[in-house]
Design a protein around this motif. Structure first.
Motif, PDB file in Angstrom:
ATOM      1  N   PHE A 222       0.855  -1.190   0.000  1.00  0.00           N
ATOM      2  CA  PHE A 222       0.000   0.000   0.000  1.00  0.00           C
ATOM      3  C   PHE A 222       0.885   1.232   0.000  1.00  0.00           C
ATOM      4  N   VAL A 223       0.259   2.400  -0.036  1.00  0.00           N
ATOM      5  CA  VAL A 223       0.993   3.658  -0.149  1.00  0.00           C
ATOM      6  C   VAL A 223       2.171   3.719   0.834  1.00  0.00           C
ATOM      7  N   GLY A 224       3.322   4.107   0.300  1.00  0.00           N
ATOM      8  CA  GLY A 224       4.518   4.204   1.132  1.00  0.00           C
ATOM      9  C   GLY A 224       5.231   2.883   1.321  1.00  0.00           C
ATOM     10  N   ASN A 225       4.533   1.801   1.065  1.00  0.00           N
ATOM     11  CA  ASN A 225       5.088   0.469   1.374  1.00  0.00           C
ATOM     12  C   ASN A 225       4.717  -0.578   0.325  1.00  0.00           C
ATOM     13  N   PHE A 226       4.888  -0.232  -0.931  1.00  0.00           N
ATOM     14  CA  PHE A 226       4.592  -1.219  -1.973  1.00  0.00           C
ATOM     15  C   PHE A 226       5.765  -2.175  -2.123  1.00  0.00           C
ATOM     16  N   LYS A 227       5.431  -3.391  -2.555  1.00  0.00           N
ATOM     17  CA  LYS A 227       6.472  -4.345  -2.956  1.00  0.00           C
ATOM     18  C   LYS A 227       6.172  -4.711  -4.395  1.00  0.00           C
ATOM     19  N   VAL A 228       7.101  -4.407  -5.273  1.00  0.00           N
ATOM     20  CA  VAL A 228       6.835  -4.671  -6.677  1.00  0.00           C
ATOM     21  C   VAL A 228       7.774  -5.754  -7.179  1.00  0.00           C
ATOM     22  N   LYS A 229       7.210  -6.627  -8.013  1.00  0.00           N
ATOM     23  CA  LYS A 229       8.045  -7.627  -8.678  1.00  0.00           C
ATOM     24  C   LYS A 229       8.195  -7.199 -10.128  1.00  0.00           C
ATOM     25  N   ILE A 230       9.443  -7.118 -10.573  1.00  0.00           N
ATOM     26  CA  ILE A 230       9.715  -6.695 -11.941  1.00  0.00           C
ATOM     27  C   ILE A 230      10.342  -7.858 -12.698  1.00  0.00           C
ATOM     28  N   ARG A 231       9.766  -8.152 -13.857  1.00  0.00           N
ATOM     29  CA  ARG A 231      10.359  -9.194 -14.690  1.00  0.00           C
ATOM     30  C   ARG A 231      11.319  -8.536 -15.679  1.00  0.00           C
ATOM     31  N   LYS A 232      12.606  -8.828 -15.514  1.00  0.00           N
ATOM     32  CA  LYS A 232      13.600  -8.363 -16.489  1.00  0.00           C
ATOM     33  C   LYS A 232      13.703  -9.443 -17.542  1.00  0.00           C
ATOM     34  N   LYS A 233      13.155  -9.150 -18.711  1.00  0.00           N
ATOM     35  CA  LYS A 233      13.201 -10.158 -19.758  1.00  0.00           C
ATOM     36  C   LYS A 233      14.649 -10.371 -20.205  1.00  0.00           C
TER      37      LYS A 233
ATOM     38  N   ASP B 257      14.915 -14.971 -17.898  1.00  0.00           N
ATOM     39  CA  ASP B 257      14.208 -13.830 -17.302  1.00  0.00           C
ATOM     40  C   ASP B 257      14.557 -13.772 -15.827  1.00  0.00           C
ATOM     41  N   GLU B 258      14.658 -12.556 -15.323  1.00  0.00           N
ATOM     42  CA  GLU B 258      15.033 -12.390 -13.925  1.00  0.00           C
ATOM     43  C   GLU B 258      13.899 -11.654 -13.227  1.00  0.00           C
ATOM     44  N   ILE B 259      13.542 -12.105 -12.027  1.00  0.00           N
ATOM     45  CA  ILE B 259      12.495 -11.407 -11.273  1.00  0.00           C
ATOM     46  C   ILE B 259      13.151 -10.610 -10.149  1.00  0.00           C
ATOM     47  N   LEU B 260      12.944  -9.313 -10.166  1.00  0.00           N
ATOM     48  CA  LEU B 260      13.496  -8.456  -9.116  1.00  0.00           C
ATOM     49  C   LEU B 260      12.374  -8.084  -8.160  1.00  0.00           C
ATOM     50  N   GLU B 261      12.681  -8.071  -6.874  1.00  0.00           N
ATOM     51  CA  GLU B 261      11.691  -7.608  -5.903  1.00  0.00           C
ATOM     52  C   GLU B 261      12.182  -6.315  -5.291  1.00  0.00           C
ATOM     53  N   ILE B 262      11.393  -5.264  -5.430  1.00  0.00           N
ATOM     54  CA  ILE B 262      11.852  -3.948  -4.984  1.00  0.00           C
ATOM     55  C   ILE B 262      10.804  -3.321  -4.075  1.00  0.00           C
ATOM     56  N   GLU B 263      11.273  -2.650  -3.051  1.00  0.00           N
ATOM     57  CA  GLU B 263      10.345  -1.923  -2.176  1.00  0.00           C
ATOM     58  C   GLU B 263      10.217  -0.498  -2.676  1.00  0.00           C
ATOM     59  N   ILE B 264       8.971  -0.058  -2.753  1.00  0.00           N
ATOM     60  CA  ILE B 264       8.641   1.194  -3.426  1.00  0.00           C
ATOM     61  C   ILE B 264       7.670   1.972  -2.544  1.00  0.00           C
ATOM     62  N   GLY B 265       7.775   3.307  -2.560  1.00  0.00           N
ATOM     63  CA  GLY B 265       6.833   4.100  -1.777  1.00  0.00           C
ATOM     64  C   GLY B 265       5.701   4.685  -2.590  1.00  0.00           C
ATOM     65  N   ALA B 266       5.982   4.977  -3.870  1.00  0.00           N
ATOM     66  CA  ALA B 266       4.951   5.568  -4.722  1.00  0.00           C
ATOM     67  C   ALA B 266       5.191   5.125  -6.162  1.00  0.00           C
ATOM     68  N   ILE B 267       4.138   5.222  -6.962  1.00  0.00           N
ATOM     69  CA  ILE B 267       4.226   4.745  -8.339  1.00  0.00           C
ATOM     70  C   ILE B 267       3.658   5.810  -9.273  1.00  0.00           C
ATOM     71  N   VAL B 268       4.352   6.055 -10.386  1.00  0.00           N
ATOM     72  CA  VAL B 268       3.768   6.904 -11.427  1.00  0.00           C
ATOM     73  C   VAL B 268       3.593   6.031 -12.664  1.00  0.00           C
ATOM     74  N   ILE B 269       2.358   5.934 -13.125  1.00  0.00           N
ATOM     75  CA  ILE B 269       2.089   5.135 -14.327  1.00  0.00           C
ATOM     76  C   ILE B 269       2.189   6.055 -15.541  1.00  0.00           C
ATOM     77  N   CYS B 270       3.080   5.741 -16.460  1.00  0.00           N
ATOM     78  CA  CYS B 270       3.264   6.556 -17.662  1.00  0.00           C
ATOM     79  C   CYS B 270       3.346   5.617 -18.857  1.00  0.00           C
ATOM     80  N   THR B 271       2.364   4.732 -18.999  1.00  0.00           N
ATOM     81  CA  THR B 271       2.492   3.688 -20.011  1.00  0.00           C
ATOM     82  C   THR B 271       2.044   4.138 -21.391  1.00  0.00           C
TER      83      THR B 271
END
Lengths: 667, 267
Positions: free
Chosen positions: A223-234, A317-331
């Motif tokens: 949630f806000v301030g405390n997101f955990k995102v998984k990123i797939r590095k192809k 493919d590599e999966i990275l796990e990163i801790e994030i506080g906020a997200i900006v979607i610019c897709t």
């Protein structure tokens, strides 16, 4: 006996025009447990709030009900006043007499009666309120920017320049987005790449920005301030550290005839490729679908020629796990392909192209090195017909909105054509010319007056090929719908801007809302244009709706400020309306049976196991525990729990039940 | 059957278990559940076509639990109930000894949950043709007819809660219907209260019921209660492709979301 204070607000005339506020206050004063009841013109004003503060002290109130506007509007105001009066702020409740009553009903006794019912409901609820303490959670001061187009670049740079860390994820092998494909930009006609590439390089070199290209967001928790995102590095199939970007592999790759995505299919690339010369990072990737080694098991030419031995065929493919506080979607966005238009015959006619393809033809770095040439035979077209609103503003095509950028870029295309082919003639079929924006109208006038673009107001019904020409059949509605037929050498469709591919599944992964066209939805169209309904997730650029460059950039800077504001706090304070699992007397200890069917239902992964132990430390029972830091109080677990072992603070089953009963029964 | 008696005797003699739950001769024509604690009495265990009760209902009962470790004669219904209890974290592998029995009374050795899962996979557990017929009858009714039909059925209920007691899935220590703060379900047996109770029961069993039919068998007023839960099974199958009670670690279909889930109920 409770001592509840009831404060009825007139909201100027907003409530009092249809509700008899004095009567509501008078009736409420007779409710059991109400010690004080009053009405006032503006409860939210300073004197109004003062009435609440004083009454709490003088009348020794232990609960407050304010009958006024929506809690979304003034709940913080009245909770603050309640706290100032010396009560726990969560002992204050609001009855929404404006949105739920006065605004939606005619003046009359029944309207007043409904207002009385609403107040009675909240009086009963507030009697069962308990003092609550706000929850504090830490903030991870790293932002995630999804998408590396111009909006993403701007947002990332702005956030990074405030001193916070940024992680940028881009799906393609290079950042730059659609802007890097454009030739020149309206209304100044400056070269798109010339103004963008320095920014791209800045992103790559910025000490606060970590860039992952050829990567996608896999999942998001928290949630806000405390997101955990998984990123797939192809897998790029190269070792980026070793690769120097010399480009030898691309020149030697035997598979060279793959239509280039960057060139919109008008040019070719090899299987190991850098999408365009100014790419950031300027290092190749192997397209596994077209590489002979991956498809047939033989080749490995790139591996042989690579001077630094950077090719890695076995990379995964590599999966990275990163801790994030906020997200900006610019897709960003995409445009409809011309194959969407059977009446304009794409797929059959090579010389009917879309706007992005024209950009590539006009671009100095494009497949024709900036010369406008027909894709079919390479001849220079003498007549081009531009069709605006191809798909846009057309309910029959399922796209009712205006794509906004097409009027301007079509004028630009006509101009660029005229500048490059002086004897050429540009015709533009249009519905309306929408040129709202600084210097935009002047730009369109210039196209008409100086560059002799001929605007024809009307739609094109058909395009067909005849003797190497494209016959464009339309109507001129300013001449009484007179039929028009033009023999053109090329047709450019200003196809509708649509949501980027995969936008819907990304929205679902991020738990943000999107509209019927799969564009991301803002929290408020006017006052919260860069926020989503999910706290901590922001929007910028054309992922929200078609936008031009200046708009995308301003939205990106706006979103960046929102992120910076969030990161200016070390801790976030959250409302304590969270779920909790009950405790009861032994031998039951909790009515929770520990079935944990609630665990998968929680969208925030807030439910964990807790062992209830005796004095010797022996486990008596394993029950669910809800982590208050993660719980968002959505109540899904409450609804699922069979024996109602879970409740939400501030909205307990008992409180809600009492409200319903109070609504159904008059005293 | 002799195998089961022998096995039960052995388990009690070497004190692996303290009680064997099985079927014994009842006072009438039907068999009843017996709780054998003495190795000498294991020959009271019987198995015939009247041995239909789902004995899994006793596994979590406080009165049985405190006797010690349990061995249970397990028909397919019992096995499937055990699978759900395991999925709902109420049983761990090794918590009890399972004496599997086929419908014709043959003993099957099922040493662990994995063995149970493998055995269940070989069985046909789809609902019977007779049950399908009943569903068809209800489906054929209009909404109003169906409402009236159930109203009539439920009007017989006098809230004895035998359906609840007979159900292996109703193991909450405090049922919502027993709560009086707030009183969710009216206690008196009137039309509204009866309807609310049965709706709640059906909803709480949705996606968990394995169709053993104990609720209907237990009902002294012969209300076809299991029709509601049959329907749930049908829907679970149709919408999520789930047959409940086949795995010890199943994820509850109604509290999970998968991208391929049909969303045709959202209109």
């Amino acid at each position: 006996m409770a001592r509840i204070g009831v404060f009825i607000c007139h909201c100027g005339e907003n409530i009092s025009a249809t509700v008899d506020c004095a009567k509501v206050a008078a009736v409420a004063s007779n409710f059991p447990g109400v010690a004080y009841s009053v009405d006032y013109k503006y409860m939210c004003s300073d004197p109004g709030q003062r009435m609440i503060i004083d009454a709490i002290k003088e009348k020794k109130l232990d609960g407050i009900v304010v009958g006024s506007c929506s809690p979304r509007m003034h709940e913080p105001t009245f909770r603050r006043a309640t706290a100032e009066g010396g009560l726990n702020p969560f002992l204050c409740e609001m009855a929404n007499l404006r949105e739920h009553c006065s605004w939606v009903h005619e003046k009359g006794d029944v309207t007043t009666a409904k207002a009385i019912d609403l107040v009675r409901t909240l009086v009963e609820k507030v009697k069962r309120n308990t003092p609550l303490l706000p929850i504090k959670v830490p903030v991870t001061k790293t932002a995630l920017v999804i998408g590396g187009g111009v909006a993403g670049i701007q947002a990332a740079l702005d956030i990074a320049n405030t001193g916070h860390k940024v992680v940028m994820v881009e799906r393609d092998p290079s950042i730059g987005g659609h802007m890097s494909q454009l030739s020149e930009t309206f209304p100044t006609l400056d070269c798109s790449q010339c103004i963008l590439t320095p920014r791209m390089v800045e992103v790559a070199q910025h000490p606060n920005i970590t860039l992952y290209t050829y990567a996608e967001v896999e999942s998001l928790d928290g949630f806000v301030g405390n997101f955990k995102v998984k990123i797939r590095k192809k897998a790029k199939s190269i070792n980026e550290k070793d690769c120097t970007g010399c480009g030898l592999c691309c020149t030697k790759c035997p598979t060279k005839k793959i239509p280039s995505e960057f060139e919109q299919g008008l040019g070719f690339r090899s299987a190991i490729y850098v999408p365009f010369p100014q790419a950031v990072p300027n290092k190749p990737v192997i397209d596994k679908e077209n590489c002979t080694y991956y498809t047939k098991g033989k080749c490995r030419v790139c591996e042989k020629v690579c001077p630094t031995k950077a090719i890695r065929f076995d990379q995964e493919d590599e999966i990275l796990e990163i801790e994030i506080g906020a997200i900006v979607i610019c897709t960003g966005f995409n445009i409809l392909k011309t194959s969407f238009f059977p009446e304009y015959g794409y797929g059959v006619y090579k010389d009917v192209i879309d706007g992005l393809q024209f950009e590539r033809l006009a671009s100095a770095s494009g497949p024709t090195l900036g010369e406008i040439r027909r894709p079919s035979d390479g001849k220079i077209p003498q007549k081009i017909v531009f069709i605006a609103c191809a798909g846009s503003r057309d309910p029959a095509k399922g796209i009712e909105y205006c794509s906004k950028i097409c009027c301007m870029y079509t004028a630009k295309h006509a101009m660029l054509y005229k500048h490059k082919v002086h004897e050429g003639k540009a015709y533009i079929f249009y519905m309306d010319i929408r040129a709202g924006g600084k210097m935009y109208e002047e730009f369109v006038r210039r196209a008409i007056v100086e560059d002799e673009a001929q605007y024809i107001r009307g739609r094109v019904s058909k395009v067909y090929e005849k003797n190497g020409k494209l016959i464009v059949v339309g109507a001129d509605t300013l001449l009484g719908a007179m039929p028009v037929e033009i023999e053109a050498d090329m047709v450019v469709l200003a196809t509708a801007g649509i949501a980027s591919e995969g936008a819907e599944s990304l929205a679902q992964k991020l738990h943000v809302s999107y509209d019927a066209y799969k564009f991301f939805a803002e929290a408020h169209p006017k006052l919260k244009p860069v926020e989503t309904n999910t706290a901590g997730i922001f929007l910028a650029g054309a992922c929200q709706a078609p936008k031009d460059i200046p708009e995308s950039v301003s939205a990106a800077s706006g979103a960046a400020v929102k992120v910076a504001a969030l990161f200016s706090n070390d801790e976030l304070t959250r409302d304590p309306m969270v779920a909790f699992v009950n405790r009861t007397a032994p031998p039951v200890f909790s009515t929770c049976v520990g079935c944990f069917l609630c665990q998968p239902v929680c969208p925030y992964q807030a439910i964990e196991k807790e062992e209830i132990k005796d004095r010797q430390g022996k486990t008596i029972k394993t029950v669910a525990r809800i982590n208050p830091g993660l719980c968002q109080g959505c109540g899904t677990c409450v609804a699922l729990c069979r024996n109602k072992a879970i409740d939400i603070l501030g909205y307990t089953n008992e409180q809600v039940y009492t409200e319903v009963v109070a609504l159904l029964n008059e005293y | 059957m002799d195998d089961i008696r022998k096995k039960a005797k052995e388990l009690l003699e070497n004190k692996t278990v303290q009680v064997v739950i099985g079927y014994g001769k009842g006072s009438g024509e039907e068999a009843r559940a017996i709780f054998v604690r003495d190795a000498a009495k294991t020959d009271q265990l019987i198995f015939d076509e009247t041995c239909l009760q789902n004995l899994a209902v006793y596994i979590l009962k406080h009165e049985v639990k405190h006797l010690g470790k349990i061995a249970i004669v397990a028909t397919s219904s019992v096995l499937r109930s055990i699978m759900i209890l395991a999925s709902e974290q109420q049983l761990k592998d090794g918590d009890l000894v399972v004496l599997g029995i086929t419908s014709d009374g043959k003993y099957i050795d099922l040493p662990n949950f994995k063995a149970i899962e493998d055995y269940l996979a070989t069985l046909n557990v789809s609902i019977t043709d007779k049950e399908k017929e009943l569903l068809k009858m209800i489906d054929a009714m209009t909404m109003e007819e169906r409402w009236a039909w159930w109203q009539n059925e439920f009007s017989k209920c006098f809230k004895c809660y035998a359906c609840r007691s007979a159900c292996p899935m109703c193991y909450c220590p405090k049922c919502t219907t027993d709560s009086n703060q707030p009183q969710w379900i009216p206690v008196a047996s009137h039309q509204l209260g009866n309807m609310e109770w049965h709706l709640m029961r059906a909803m709480h069993l949705a996606g968990r019921c394995i169709n053993c039919g104990e609720c209907a068998k237990a009902c002294p007023m012969d209300i076809p209660l299991n029709l509601l839960t049959y329907k749930m099974i049908d829907e679970m199958n149709a919408n999520f492709g789930v047959t409940v009670g086949m795995k010890p670690d199943a994820v509850f279909a109604l509290s999970t979301f998968k991208n391929e889930d049909k969303e045709n109920f959202i209109r």
